[in-house]
Design a protein around this motif. Structure first.
Motif, short mmCIF file in Angstrom:
data_model
loop_
_atom_site.label_atom_id
_atom_site.label_comp_id
_atom_site.label_asym_id
_atom_site.label_seq_id
_atom_site.Cartn_x
_atom_site.Cartn_y
_atom_site.Cartn_z
N GLY A 161 0.77 -1.29 -0.05
CA GLY A 161 -0.18 0.05 0.04
C GLY A 161 0.86 1.19 -0.05
O GLY A 161 0.32 2.18 0.38
N ARG A 162 1.87 1.12 -0.51
CA ARG A 162 2.85 2.29 -0.62
C ARG A 162 4.04 2.19 -1.73
O ARG A 162 4.22 1.18 -2.17
CB ARG A 162 3.74 2.69 0.69
CG ARG A 162 4.38 1.40 1.08
CD ARG A 162 4.71 1.75 2.71
NE ARG A 162 5.25 0.55 3.22
CZ ARG A 162 6.26 -0.24 2.84
NH1 ARG A 162 6.89 -0.14 1.84
NH2 ARG A 162 6.48 -1.55 3.62
N SER A 163 4.45 3.59 -2.17
CA SER A 163 5.45 3.18 -3.24
C SER A 163 6.81 3.57 -2.76
O SER A 163 7.69 3.68 -3.47
CB SER A 163 5.03 4.47 -4.44
OG SER A 163 5.29 5.55 -3.74
N TYR A 164 6.76 3.91 -1.37
CA TYR A 164 8.22 4.19 -0.83
C TYR A 164 8.76 3.00 -0.05
O TYR A 164 7.68 2.12 0.69
CB TYR A 164 8.34 5.45 0.08
CG TYR A 164 7.02 5.26 1.24
CD1 TYR A 164 7.35 4.86 2.56
CD2 TYR A 164 5.86 5.78 0.86
CE1 TYR A 164 6.53 4.83 3.35
CE2 TYR A 164 4.90 5.83 1.95
CZ TYR A 164 5.21 5.33 3.20
OH TYR A 164 4.32 5.20 4.04
N ALA A 165 10.02 2.78 0.14
CA ALA A 165 10.66 1.65 0.84
C ALA A 165 10.84 1.89 2.32
O ALA A 165 10.96 3.17 2.84
CB ALA A 165 12.09 1.32 0.33
N THR A 166 10.52 0.82 3.02
CA THR A 166 10.65 0.89 4.43
C THR A 166 11.56 0.12 5.12
O THR A 166 12.02 0.08 6.29
CB THR A 166 9.23 1.00 5.23
OG1 THR A 166 8.78 -0.39 5.11
CG2 THR A 166 8.26 1.85 4.67
N LEU A 167 11.78 -1.07 4.19
CA LEU A 167 12.49 -2.24 4.81
C LEU A 167 11.85 -2.83 6.11
O LEU A 167 12.57 -3.36 6.87
CB LEU A 167 14.02 -2.04 5.27
CG LEU A 167 14.82 -1.73 4.06
CD1 LEU A 167 16.33 -1.59 4.43
CD2 LEU A 167 14.59 -2.83 2.88
N TYR A 168 10.51 -2.54 6.25
CA TYR A 168 9.94 -3.03 7.27
C TYR A 168 8.48 -3.86 6.84
O TYR A 168 7.57 -3.02 6.61
CB TYR A 168 9.61 -2.06 8.48
CG TYR A 168 9.23 -2.65 9.70
CD1 TYR A 168 10.15 -3.00 10.75
CD2 TYR A 168 7.85 -3.04 10.04
CE1 TYR A 168 9.65 -3.38 11.94
CE2 TYR A 168 7.29 -3.53 11.23
CZ TYR A 168 8.49 -3.69 12.02
OH TYR A 168 7.95 -4.50 13.28
N GLU A 169 8.56 -5.14 6.69
CA GLU A 169 7.51 -5.53 6.11
C GLU A 169 6.87 -6.76 7.25
O GLU A 169 6.03 -6.65 8.01
CB GLU A 169 7.55 -6.65 4.99
CG GLU A 169 6.22 -7.23 4.58
CD GLU A 169 6.65 -7.55 2.89
OE1 GLU A 169 5.75 -8.67 2.54
OE2 GLU A 169 7.51 -7.33 2.23
N THR A 170 8.02 -7.82 7.62
CA THR A 170 7.71 -8.77 8.53
C THR A 170 8.22 -8.32 10.02
O THR A 170 7.66 -8.94 11.06
CB THR A 170 8.02 -10.05 8.35
OG1 THR A 170 9.44 -10.01 8.26
CG2 THR A 170 7.78 -10.78 6.91
N GLY A 171 9.17 -7.61 10.18
CA GLY A 171 9.79 -7.19 11.29
C GLY A 171 11.03 -7.89 11.37
O GLY A 171 11.86 -7.78 12.45
N LYS A 172 11.36 -8.90 10.71
CA LYS A 172 12.48 -9.90 10.94
C LYS A 172 13.76 -9.29 10.93
O LYS A 172 14.79 -9.31 11.66
CB LYS A 172 12.48 -11.11 9.93
CG LYS A 172 13.41 -12.10 10.15
CD LYS A 172 13.34 -13.24 9.26
CE LYS A 172 14.29 -14.39 9.85
NZ LYS A 172 14.09 -15.65 8.99
N MET A 173 13.98 -8.17 9.99
CA MET A 173 15.10 -7.58 9.88
C MET A 173 15.61 -6.69 11.11
O MET A 173 16.48 -6.55 11.43
CB MET A 173 15.29 -6.67 8.52
CG MET A 173 16.61 -6.34 8.08
SD MET A 173 16.71 -6.10 6.18
CE MET A 173 17.25 -4.27 6.25
N ALA A 174 14.36 -5.78 11.56
CA ALA A 174 14.42 -4.98 12.38
C ALA A 174 14.97 -5.83 13.63
O ALA A 174 15.51 -5.42 14.69
CB ALA A 174 13.23 -4.00 12.69
N GLN A 175 14.01 -6.87 14.17
CA GLN A 175 14.36 -7.70 15.23
C GLN A 175 15.81 -8.16 15.25
O GLN A 175 16.37 -8.78 16.28
CB GLN A 175 13.44 -8.86 14.97
CG GLN A 175 11.91 -8.38 15.44
CD GLN A 175 10.86 -9.56 15.30
OE1 GLN A 175 11.16 -10.47 14.93
NE2 GLN A 175 9.57 -9.08 15.48
N ALA A 176 16.48 -8.59 13.96
CA ALA A 176 17.87 -8.98 14.05
C ALA A 176 19.00 -7.95 14.47
O ALA A 176 20.01 -8.26 14.70
CB ALA A 176 18.15 -9.44 12.62
#
Length: 159
Positions: free
Chosen positions: A75-90
């Motif tokens: 629902g957006r055209s900009y990147a956030t690198l936050y979809e599942t949260g797995k990368m942030a949790q790492a």
């Protein structure tokens, strides 16, 4: 009238030895403060904007069917690198040494490195959450913030 003041070698050793001992005691605290400051900056770089990204992220690509489907999915055209949260949790800190810390265990999220460096074969552009420039150096903003955390912790410990 002249007075000569002097300090004996024993007195000087006792004075500096005490300082050295106190510095040894706070090394881990200083290291932890530096690592936590670095981690906080990394975490702030997830999402549509960041505290200290070394360069702007490109928008999500709508040039392919996969890209358009992904844009529709999130629902957006900009990147956030936050979809599942797995990368942030790492992104975590580990303090196993008195003078060093680990900020990310890539084993928890192997694709994090691909985002950091990009992957031309997968048409994945470089999107860094770590404030590291192309030459591998930490950005000046983050370097200053991390050093400030060290200074504040050291001043508090030696006060």
């Amino acid at each position: 009238m002249t007075y000569n003041l002097s300090i004996s070698e024993t007195q000087l050793e006792r004075l500096t030895g005490g300082i050295a001992s106190r510095l040894d005691e706070v090394k881990r605290d200083v290291q932890e403060a530096m690592a936590e400051q670095f981690r906080d900056i990394v975490m702030s770089n997830f999402g549509p904007a960041g505290t200290d990204r070394p360069f702007p992220w490109p928008a999500l690509s709508d040039r392919s069917e996969i890209g358009r489907a992904y844009i529709k999915k999130v629902g957006r055209s900009y990147a956030t690198l936050y979809e599942t949260g797995k990368m942030a949790q790492a992104v975590k800190t580990e303090h196993t040494e008195q003078a060093s810390s680990v900020i990310l265990d890539n084993a928890d999220c192997p694709y994090a490195t691909r985002h950091h460096w990009g992957d031309k074969g997968e048409s994945l552009p470089i999107r860094r959450v770590f404030p590291i420039k192309m030459d591998g150096q930490i950005t000046d903003y983050t370097k200053d913030a991390v050093m400030e955390a060290a200074v504040q912790t050291l001043q508090k410990a030696l006060a």
